[in-house]
Design a protein around this motif. Structure first.
Motif, PDB file in Angstrom:
ATOM      1  N   ALA A 176      58.026  29.396  43.037  1.00 40.10           N
ATOM      2  CA  ALA A 176      56.685  29.075  43.517  1.00 40.10           C
ATOM      3  C   ALA A 176      55.936  28.297  42.432  1.00 40.10           C
ATOM      4  CB  ALA A 176      55.930  30.351  43.863  1.00 40.10           C
ATOM      5  N   TRP A 177      54.893  27.597  42.837  1.00 42.21           N
ATOM      6  CA  TRP A 177      54.017  26.928  41.881  1.00 42.21           C
ATOM      7  C   TRP A 177      53.125  27.962  41.205  1.00 42.21           C
ATOM      8  CZ3 TRP A 177      53.993  21.630  40.963  1.00 42.21           C
ATOM      9  CH2 TRP A 177      54.694  20.826  41.884  1.00 42.21           C
ATOM     10  N   LYS A 178      53.049  27.894  39.879  1.00 39.55           N
ATOM     11  CA  LYS A 178      52.016  28.632  39.156  1.00 39.55           C
ATOM     12  C   LYS A 178      50.822  27.686  39.036  1.00 39.55           C
ATOM     13  CE  LYS A 178      55.843  30.910  37.921  1.00 39.55           C
ATOM     14  NZ  LYS A 178      57.188  30.495  38.361  1.00 39.55           N
ATOM     15  N   ILE A 179      49.676  28.127  39.501  1.00 33.79           N
ATOM     16  CA  ILE A 179      48.499  27.273  39.578  1.00 33.79           C
ATOM     17  C   ILE A 179      47.410  27.829  38.671  1.00 33.79           C
ATOM     18  CG2 ILE A 179      46.728  26.347  41.131  1.00 33.79           C
ATOM     19  CD1 ILE A 179      48.734  26.826  43.449  1.00 33.79           C
ATOM     20  N   ILE A 180      46.814  26.972  37.872  1.00 32.06           N
ATOM     21  CA  ILE A 180      45.683  27.346  37.027  1.00 32.06           C
ATOM     22  C   ILE A 180      44.482  26.518  37.477  1.00 32.06           C
ATOM     23  CG2 ILE A 180      44.829  27.707  34.707  1.00 32.06           C
ATOM     24  CD1 ILE A 180      47.489  29.099  35.192  1.00 32.06           C
ATOM     25  N   CYS A 181      43.535  27.154  38.119  1.00 36.83           N
ATOM     26  CA  CYS A 181      42.318  26.489  38.578  1.00 36.83           C
ATOM     27  C   CYS A 181      41.242  26.645  37.496  1.00 36.83           C
ATOM     28  CB  CYS A 181      41.846  27.105  39.892  1.00 36.83           C
ATOM     29  SG  CYS A 181      40.276  26.469  40.523  1.00 36.83           S
ATOM     30  N   SER A 182      40.515  25.581  37.203  1.00 35.79           N
ATOM     31  CA  SER A 182      39.452  25.629  36.203  1.00 35.79           C
ATOM     32  C   SER A 182      38.243  24.863  36.735  1.00 35.79           C
ATOM     33  CB  SER A 182      39.935  25.009  34.886  1.00 35.79           C
ATOM     34  OG  SER A 182      38.911  25.039  33.913  1.00 35.79           O
ATOM     35  N   VAL A 183      37.131  25.593  36.966  1.00 44.60           N
ATOM     36  CA  VAL A 183      35.939  24.988  37.566  1.00 44.60           C
ATOM     37  C   VAL A 183      34.689  25.526  36.872  1.00 44.60           C
ATOM     38  CG1 VAL A 183      36.989  24.583  39.829  1.00 44.60           C
ATOM     39  CG2 VAL A 183      35.912  26.784  39.344  1.00 44.60           C
ATOM     40  N   ASP A 184      33.568  24.879  37.152  1.00 47.24           N
ATOM     41  CA  ASP A 184      32.320  25.230  36.471  1.00 47.24           C
ATOM     42  C   ASP A 184      31.345  26.023  37.332  1.00 47.24           C
ATOM     43  OD1 ASP A 184      33.176  23.926  34.182  1.00 47.24           O
ATOM     44  OD2 ASP A 184      32.308  22.006  34.792  1.00 47.24           O
ATOM     45  N   SER A 185      31.719  26.334  38.583  1.00 45.05           N
ATOM     46  CA  SER A 185      30.806  27.080  39.448  1.00 45.05           C
ATOM     47  C   SER A 185      31.585  27.875  40.471  1.00 45.05           C
ATOM     48  CB  SER A 185      29.844  26.127  40.170  1.00 45.05           C
ATOM     49  OG  SER A 185      30.542  25.361  41.149  1.00 45.05           O
ATOM     50  N   LEU A 186      30.944  28.918  41.006  1.00 43.11           N
ATOM     51  CA  LEU A 186      31.577  29.703  42.067  1.00 43.11           C
ATOM     52  C   LEU A 186      31.731  28.875  43.334  1.00 43.11           C
ATOM     53  CD1 LEU A 186      29.823  33.167  41.604  1.00 43.11           C
ATOM     54  CD2 LEU A 186      32.181  32.561  41.015  1.00 43.11           C
ATOM     55  N   ASN A 187      30.812  27.944  43.562  1.00 42.39           N
ATOM     56  CA  ASN A 187      30.928  27.078  44.726  1.00 42.39           C
ATOM     57  C   ASN A 187      32.206  26.240  44.649  1.00 42.39           C
ATOM     58  OD1 ASN A 187      29.839  25.772  47.182  1.00 42.39           O
ATOM     59  ND2 ASN A 187      29.728  23.976  45.861  1.00 42.39           N
ATOM     60  N   ALA A 188      32.476  25.691  43.469  1.00 43.12           N
ATOM     61  CA  ALA A 188      33.707  24.917  43.291  1.00 43.12           C
ATOM     62  C   ALA A 188      34.932  25.814  43.426  1.00 43.12           C
ATOM     63  CB  ALA A 188      33.703  24.232  41.925  1.00 43.12           C
ATOM     64  N   LEU A 189      34.827  27.061  42.982  1.00 43.92           N
ATOM     65  CA  LEU A 189      35.958  27.986  43.082  1.00 43.92           C
ATOM     66  C   LEU A 189      36.318  28.270  44.530  1.00 43.92           C
ATOM     67  CD1 LEU A 189      37.937  29.892  41.561  1.00 43.92           C
ATOM     68  CD2 LEU A 189      36.199  31.674  41.785  1.00 43.92           C
ATOM     69  N   VAL A 190      35.335  28.618  45.349  1.00 45.03           N
ATOM     70  CA  VAL A 190      35.652  28.974  46.737  1.00 45.03           C
ATOM     71  C   VAL A 190      36.062  27.754  47.556  1.00 45.03           C
ATOM     72  CG1 VAL A 190      34.134  30.984  46.726  1.00 45.03           C
ATOM     73  CG2 VAL A 190      33.246  28.794  47.528  1.00 45.03           C
ATOM     74  N   ASN A 191      35.799  26.559  47.045  1.00 41.62           N
ATOM     75  CA  ASN A 191      36.172  25.349  47.765  1.00 41.62           C
ATOM     76  C   ASN A 191      37.417  24.676  47.213  1.00 41.62           C
ATOM     77  OD1 ASN A 191      34.203  24.554  50.015  1.00 41.62           O
ATOM     78  ND2 ASN A 191      32.830  25.242  48.378  1.00 41.62           N
ATOM     79  N   THR A 192      38.101  25.319  46.263  1.00 42.62           N
ATOM     80  CA  THR A 192      39.331  24.713  45.766  1.00 42.62           C
ATOM     81  C   THR A 192      40.408  24.751  46.847  1.00 42.62           C
ATOM     82  OG1 THR A 192      40.975  24.699  44.014  1.00 42.62           O
ATOM     83  CG2 THR A 192      40.256  26.862  44.771  1.00 42.62           C
ATOM     84  N   ASP A 193      41.224  23.704  46.881  1.00 38.70           N
ATOM     85  CA  ASP A 193      42.317  23.614  47.861  1.00 38.70           C
ATOM     86  C   ASP A 193      43.675  23.555  47.169  1.00 38.70           C
ATOM     87  OD1 ASP A 193      40.549  23.348  50.185  1.00 38.70           O
ATOM     88  OD2 ASP A 193      40.057  21.377  49.356  1.00 38.70           O
ATOM     89  N   LEU A 194      43.735  24.021  45.933  1.00 37.59           N
ATOM     90  CA  LEU A 194      44.957  23.866  45.155  1.00 37.59           C
ATOM     91  C   LEU A 194      46.162  24.535  45.807  1.00 37.59           C
ATOM     92  CD1 LEU A 194      43.560  24.358  41.530  1.00 37.59           C
ATOM     93  CD2 LEU A 194      44.428  22.236  42.545  1.00 37.59           C
ATOM     94  N   VAL A 195      45.961  25.709  46.399  1.00 38.04           N
ATOM     95  CA  VAL A 195      47.104  26.439  46.966  1.00 38.04           C
ATOM     96  C   VAL A 195      47.741  25.650  48.100  1.00 38.04           C
ATOM     97  CG1 VAL A 195      47.809  28.521  48.190  1.00 38.04           C
ATOM     98  CG2 VAL A 195      46.242  28.697  46.263  1.00 38.04           C
ATOM     99  N   SER A 196      46.935  25.142  49.018  1.00 38.89           N
ATOM    100  CA  SER A 196      47.506  24.374  50.123  1.00 38.89           C
ATOM    101  C   SER A 196      47.979  22.998  49.667  1.00 38.89           C
ATOM    102  CB  SER A 196      46.492  24.232  51.258  1.00 38.89           C
ATOM    103  OG  SER A 196      45.306  23.599  50.814  1.00 38.89           O
TER     104      SER A 196
END
Length: 454
Positions: A177-197
């Motif tokens: 599987a892909w190991k994904i590291i998301c890095s953002v500056d706000s909770l809004n950006a976090l809940v809107n990340t599409d990295l998994v898909s």
């Protein structure tokens, strides 16, 4: 085979690429625009050829390993470790079967000291001033063992395969599987990340000619007999279908017991299901049915329902051949059902994940939607198989069926799940609990909001 490929690796070649694509989505937004720079690094470690694929997105990065073996070999795990700033705090879920954990909050260095020090992706990390957020996620690897994160000293986490610490046999083309590291500056950006898909393949046009826009893929609202403690008796389902129509719902889900309790001398359970689906169609209601994975989906039920007993999970042989499950899925589809809720998977190893992928494929062939329960956290399957409209793998509202309300499941848990588990993907949560004692201590407005949250 107990060989650490990274210790003797040398680079053979590198190949760069770019991805810029737009695709429809059932999620926080209706369309996703995915852009990344990628590189495939081919390596050689003594006699083994393997590769690392890396992708850099605007809001994070992802990497996976792949190799090929003509003969069966033992995959013994990974040496991969992730190292973080020890001053960070964390919100994490404990690794457990069915992946239905509360969310816990600790300094990241304290997790290793806990008795249960094995966490799941998603793992959320953040500084005291909440100026940025880091999240570890899992994507793809639909037929590969899901990974957990074993907390180590000094804010490190080792990638681990909890169910198979001794390893397991693999052959042919192997991709983690892909190991994904998301890095953002706000909770809004976090809940809107599409990295998994974004790291997952597009739908196969042979199964989904219109992709997500297939007319038979229609998420919606549903009545459900299990939560209401209504029996699986056939006549009770008629009442709930009438209620669904009265409420303006789209579906009714018939839960555990129908395929055994509806068998009579005159008709099979599937003949009764067809009558129910035909009646529901007159009310413009679709029918979903529950099935268990701990007996073969191809099981022919005996007319004497007392002889239809569920086997213990450890006694079950799970065939990876879709033909083994096709007969029962066809019977359900021929009866007119719109979807299957498949329960009691309780595993994230490669055998069961392959089984789930085969279920999605066969259900797509018969135009059936799928809701997985008692299963692994989503890893982007809905991108490749859009007939998966939801899955459980969450510490959801059904935990309150026996009561407990806000004492057992405080409002803070609802909020924490939004910024942890839901970043991985959709969740069958059971929101909107207004009854007592299940909803005791909650306000009606809070529970109404939960229906919007989940």
């Amino acid at each position: 085979e107990k060989n650490d490929l990274g210790k003797t690796a040398s680079i053979v070649s590198t190949s760069s690429y770019k991805i810029d694509e737009t695709y429809p989505w059932n999620g926080n937004h209706s369309t996703i625009h995915s852009q990344c720079n990628g590189v495939t690094i081919k390596l050689k470690s003594e006699s083994t050829d393997w590769s690392i694929d890396l992708r850099a997105f605007n809001d994070g990065l992802a990497f996976k390993y792949s190799f090929h073996s003509e003969e069966p070999i033992t995959f013994s795990g990974e040496s991969t470790s992730l190292h973080f700033d020890p001053t960070l705090s964390s919100k994490y879920m404990r690794h457990k079967m069915g992946e239905e954990s509360r969310v816990y909050t600790l300094p990241v260095t304290e997790i290793a000291k806990e008795k249960f020090n094995r966490t799941l992706p998603p793992l959320l990390l953040f500084p005291k001033d909440t100026s940025h957020y880091i999240m570890v996620l899992e994507g793809g690897g639909f037929s590969f063992h899901g990974y957990s994160l074993l907390a180590q000293d000094n804010a490190s986490f080792k990638v681990d395969y909890a169910e198979k610490p001794e390893g397991w046999k693999v052959q042919g083309d192997v991709e983690t599987a892909w190991k994904i590291i998301c890095s953002v500056d706000s909770l809004n950006a976090l809940v809107n990340t599409d990295l998994v898909s974004n790291v997952c393949p597009a739908p196969d046009p042979k199964l989904f000619p219109q992709g997500l826009d297939e007319a038979w893929i229609q998420p919606g609202t549903s009545t459900w007999n299990w939560w209401a403690k209504v029996s699986s008796k056939y006549e009770e389902q008629i009442k709930l279908i009438d209620l669904a129509a009265q409420m303006g719902a789209d579906y009714h889900l018939v839960d555990i017991g129908w395929d055994q309790n509806w068998v009579t001398e005159e008709k099979t359970a599937h003949q009764a299901l067809k009558e129910l689906c035909d009646y529901a169609a007159t009310k413009n209601i679709g029918v979903w049915v529950w099935k268990t994975s701990d007996v073969s989906l191809n099981l022919e039920l005996n007319k004497d329902s007392s002889k239809n007993k569920f086997k213990p999970l450890e006694e079950v042989h799970v065939s990876l051949d879709p033909d083994e499950m096709r007969a029962e899925i066809k019977r359900i589809a021929d009866a007119g059902a719109r979807g299957i809720k498949l329960d009691y998977i309780e595993s994230e190893n490669s055998k069961w994940k392959s089984y789930m992928e085969n279920v999605l494929k066969v259900c797509a062939e018969h135009k059936l939607m799928v809701d997985f329960h008692g299963c692994a956290t989503p890893a982007g399957e809905a991108r490749t198989y859009p007939n998966e409209v939801t899955r459980e793998a969450i510490y959801g509202g059904e935990k309150l069926r026996g009561g407990g309300g806000a004492i057992k499941k405080p409002t803070s848990q609802y909020i924490d799940l939004l910024f942890t588990r839901l970043i991985a993907g959709h969740a069958d949560y059971t929101p909107g609990i207004f009854s007592s004692p299940q909803g005791e201590g909650f306000t009606n407005s809070m529970q109404l909001a939960s229906a919007m949250m989940f």
